[in-house]
Design a protein around this motif. Structure first.
Motif, PDB file in Angstrom:
ATOM      1  N   GLU A 138       0.799  -1.225   0.000  1.00 32.90           N
ATOM      2  CA  GLU A 138       0.000   0.000   0.000  1.00 32.90           C
ATOM      3  C   GLU A 138       0.833   1.276   0.000  1.00 32.90           C
ATOM      4  O   GLU A 138       0.303   2.361  -0.265  1.00 32.90           O
ATOM      5  N   LYS A 139       2.125   1.172   0.283  1.00 37.41           N
ATOM      6  CA  LYS A 139       2.941   2.391   0.344  1.00 37.41           C
ATOM      7  C   LYS A 139       3.194   2.979  -1.043  1.00 37.41           C
ATOM      8  O   LYS A 139       3.529   4.161  -1.169  1.00 37.41           O
ATOM      9  N   ASN A 140       3.041   2.171  -2.083  1.00 37.34           N
ATOM     10  CA  ASN A 140       3.202   2.676  -3.452  1.00 37.34           C
ATOM     11  C   ASN A 140       1.842   3.127  -3.960  1.00 37.34           C
ATOM     12  O   ASN A 140       0.984   2.316  -4.279  1.00 37.34           O
ATOM     13  N   ILE A 141       1.635   4.438  -4.036  1.00 31.94           N
ATOM     14  CA  ILE A 141       0.327   4.977  -4.398  1.00 31.94           C
ATOM     15  C   ILE A 141       0.410   5.871  -5.635  1.00 31.94           C
ATOM     16  O   ILE A 141       1.453   6.458  -5.928  1.00 31.94           O
ATOM     17  N   VAL A 142      -0.707   5.949  -6.343  1.00 37.18           N
ATOM     18  CA  VAL A 142      -0.870   6.955  -7.384  1.00 37.18           C
ATOM     19  C   VAL A 142      -1.954   7.912  -6.892  1.00 37.18           C
ATOM     20  O   VAL A 142      -3.009   7.488  -6.417  1.00 37.18           O
ATOM     21  N   ILE A 143      -1.688   9.178  -6.964  1.00 41.91           N
ATOM     22  CA  ILE A 143      -2.626  10.206  -6.509  1.00 41.91           C
ATOM     23  C   ILE A 143      -3.616  10.523  -7.626  1.00 41.91           C
ATOM     24  O   ILE A 143      -3.215  10.921  -8.725  1.00 41.91           O
ATOM     25  N   LEU A 144      -4.899  10.341  -7.357  1.00 40.06           N
ATOM     26  CA  LEU A 144      -5.943  10.645  -8.337  1.00 40.06           C
ATOM     27  C   LEU A 144      -6.406  12.085  -8.095  1.00 40.06           C
ATOM     28  O   LEU A 144      -7.486  12.336  -7.564  1.00 40.06           O
TER      29      LEU A 144
END
Length: 209
Positions: A138-144
């Motif tokens: 979960e630490k790898n995120i893409v910001i929408l």
């Protein structure tokens, strides 16, 4: 998917280390196989990661990730700059599927943003915003960003710009058929997406065509 996400997180957040790893791996393969072309491949991959590593990460997470929310908990301005703007280091917490949170980090230059565009827009500190991640990492995120309240307000503001331009032209020369048509068209385009009584009234005053 988790393994791919971990690799993309490392390559997009640790560009210099990625270059070293690529040259160690391909350098060893080149020495073993005597194929020096592998060093050229390593160089191309390293340059490609510097240019588009975070974009590839953003595309992957948006395509295969699960939606959730995150909150920025720390925003620190660094001494480094990008396009004459100071780079910021961020810390955030990400809401997992079980409702608990996990810590993550990113910077102005490493954040994965979707949609992919030539702009770096980071949500405000302390306000929840939508993200996607691969469950299990979960630490790898893409910001929408465009789906956040802040992003929606910005998009609405940008949509108003053509209307305001057309209004100024029309008010300067209200008898000009070109200005009338442009103003009418701008109002119609805006009202297809947003409900605005004031703009609706102005459109009725202009009449339809």
């Amino acid at each position: 998917m988790v393994f791919i996400s971990k690799i993309l997180f490392f390559t997009s957040h640790h560009g210099f280390l990625t270059v070293i790893v690529l040259f160690i791996i391909f350098g060893a393969l080149s020495a073993l196989t005597k194929k020096w072309l592998l060093l050229i491949i390593a160089f191309i991959l390293a340059i490609g990661n510097v240019i588009g590593g975070q974009f590839l990460n953003a595309w992957f997470l948006n395509a295969y990730g699960t939606e959730s929310t995150a909150i920025i908990t720390s925003d620190v301005e660094t001494n480094s700059t990008l396009n004459e703007q100071y780079i910021h280091d961020y810390e955030a917490i990400v809401k997992k599927q079980d409702g608990t949170y996990v810590n993550t980090f990113f910077s102005t230059t490493t954040a994965a943003l979707y949609p992919i565009e030539n702009a770096i827009r980071i949500p405000q500190k302390e306000k929840p915003f939508p993200v996607k991640f691969i469950p299990g990492y979960e630490k790898n995120i893409v910001i929408l960003y465009n789906q956040s309240e802040e992003g929606k307000m910005l998009m609405k503001y940008e949509k108003r710009s053509p209307v305001e331009k057309a209004r100024i032209q029309y008010e300067a020369d209200p008898e000009n058929p070109e200005f009338i048509n442009e103003y009418r068209s701008a109002l119609q385009s805006y009202l297809k997406e947003y409900n605005d009584p004031e703009y609706s009234a102005k459109l009725r005053q202009l009449g339809t065509k």
